[in-house]
Design a protein around this motif. Structure first.
Motif, mmCIF file in Angstrom:
data_model
loop_
_atom_site.group_PDB
_atom_site.id
_atom_site.type_symbol
_atom_site.label_atom_id
_atom_site.label_comp_id
_atom_site.label_asym_id
_atom_site.label_seq_id
_atom_site.Cartn_x
_atom_site.Cartn_y
_atom_site.Cartn_z
ATOM 1 N N PRO A 78 59.852 44.265 53.592
ATOM 2 C CA PRO A 78 58.938 43.684 52.614
ATOM 3 C C PRO A 78 58.447 42.303 53.060
ATOM 4 C CG PRO A 78 60.883 44.520 51.523
ATOM 5 C CD PRO A 78 61.147 44.595 52.982
ATOM 6 N N ILE A 79 57.188 41.999 52.743
ATOM 7 C CA ILE A 79 56.641 40.676 53.003
ATOM 8 C C ILE A 79 56.209 40.072 51.674
ATOM 9 C CG2 ILE A 79 55.947 41.136 55.386
ATOM 10 C CD1 ILE A 79 53.106 41.552 54.389
ATOM 11 N N VAL A 80 56.051 38.763 51.650
ATOM 12 C CA VAL A 80 55.741 38.056 50.427
ATOM 13 C C VAL A 80 54.304 37.575 50.480
ATOM 14 C CG1 VAL A 80 56.372 36.089 48.983
ATOM 15 C CG2 VAL A 80 58.132 37.342 50.210
ATOM 16 N N GLY A 81 53.629 37.688 49.331
ATOM 17 C CA GLY A 81 52.255 37.214 49.223
ATOM 18 C C GLY A 81 51.974 36.785 47.803
ATOM 19 N N ASN A 82 50.722 36.724 47.459
ATOM 20 C CA ASN A 82 50.316 36.288 46.137
ATOM 21 C C ASN A 82 49.469 37.336 45.446
ATOM 22 O OD1 ASN A 82 51.373 33.603 45.984
ATOM 23 N ND2 ASN A 82 49.835 32.983 47.475
ATOM 24 N N ASN A 83 49.671 37.469 44.122
ATOM 25 C CA ASN A 83 48.707 38.143 43.268
ATOM 26 C C ASN A 83 47.673 37.095 42.918
ATOM 27 O OD1 ASN A 83 49.473 40.802 42.900
ATOM 28 N ND2 ASN A 83 50.902 40.306 41.250
ATOM 29 N N VAL A 84 46.409 37.401 43.100
ATOM 30 C CA VAL A 84 45.362 36.443 42.770
ATOM 31 C C VAL A 84 44.542 37.029 41.634
ATOM 32 C CG1 VAL A 84 43.419 35.100 43.636
ATOM 33 C CG2 VAL A 84 45.317 35.644 45.149
ATOM 34 N N SER A 85 44.538 36.341 40.488
ATOM 35 C CA SER A 85 43.824 36.831 39.318
ATOM 36 C C SER A 85 42.338 36.476 39.416
ATOM 37 C CB SER A 85 44.421 36.228 38.051
ATOM 38 O OG SER A 85 44.127 34.847 38.004
ATOM 39 N N HIS A 86 41.589 36.938 38.446
ATOM 40 C CA HIS A 86 40.152 36.653 38.407
ATOM 41 C C HIS A 86 39.891 35.156 38.277
ATOM 42 C CE1 HIS A 86 35.927 37.374 37.693
ATOM 43 N NE2 HIS A 86 35.995 36.677 36.560
ATOM 44 N N SER A 87 40.804 34.463 37.573
ATOM 45 C CA SER A 87 40.654 33.013 37.422
ATOM 46 C C SER A 87 41.237 32.246 38.605
ATOM 47 C CB SER A 87 41.338 32.549 36.136
ATOM 48 O OG SER A 87 42.731 32.779 36.237
ATOM 49 N N ASN A 88 41.635 32.981 39.644
ATOM 50 C CA ASN A 88 42.176 32.433 40.897
ATOM 51 C C ASN A 88 43.576 31.836 40.724
ATOM 52 O OD1 ASN A 88 41.768 32.342 43.625
ATOM 53 N ND2 ASN A 88 40.994 30.251 43.631
ATOM 54 N N ARG A 89 44.284 32.263 39.694
ATOM 55 C CA ARG A 89 45.679 31.861 39.517
ATOM 56 C C ARG A 89 46.533 32.713 40.458
ATOM 57 N NH1 ARG A 89 48.431 31.133 33.746
ATOM 58 N NH2 ARG A 89 47.270 29.191 33.944
#
Length: 86
Positions: free
Chosen positions: A12-23
């Motif tokens: 597994p690798i780690v990343g980000n969920n990026v929402s529509h508001s860029n959170r």
């Protein structure tokens, strides 16, 4: 149960969920692991491996015995003992 491919070593690798508001919130990208039994006709044995689907594609192209011998030459510990059958 670890989420690591026995043949390729994908984990597994780690990343980000990026929402529509860029959170951005942390998430994990998991490899597509499958538990699969393979028959090795050269040694006349069955082996059960936890492999990713990209490794399955390589196995279908090269053959399981050829792929395992290549990994063995590279020094990868697959957990499979290739003994010649009679």
């Amino acid at each position: 149960m670890s989420k690591v491919c026995q043949l390729t070593g994908k984990r597994p690798i780690v990343g980000n969920n990026v929402s529509h508001s860029n959170r951005k919130t942390k998430r994990r990208f998991l490899p597509n692991l499958q538990k699969k039994r393979f028959f090795i006709p050269e040694t006349d044995q069955w082996v059960t491996l936890k492999v990713c689907t990209s490794a399955m594609r390589t196995i279908s192209k090269l053959g399981i015995y050829e792929y395992l011998t290549r990994l063995e030459k590279e020094g990868v510990d697959t957990g499979v003992i290739l003994e010649q059958g009679s």
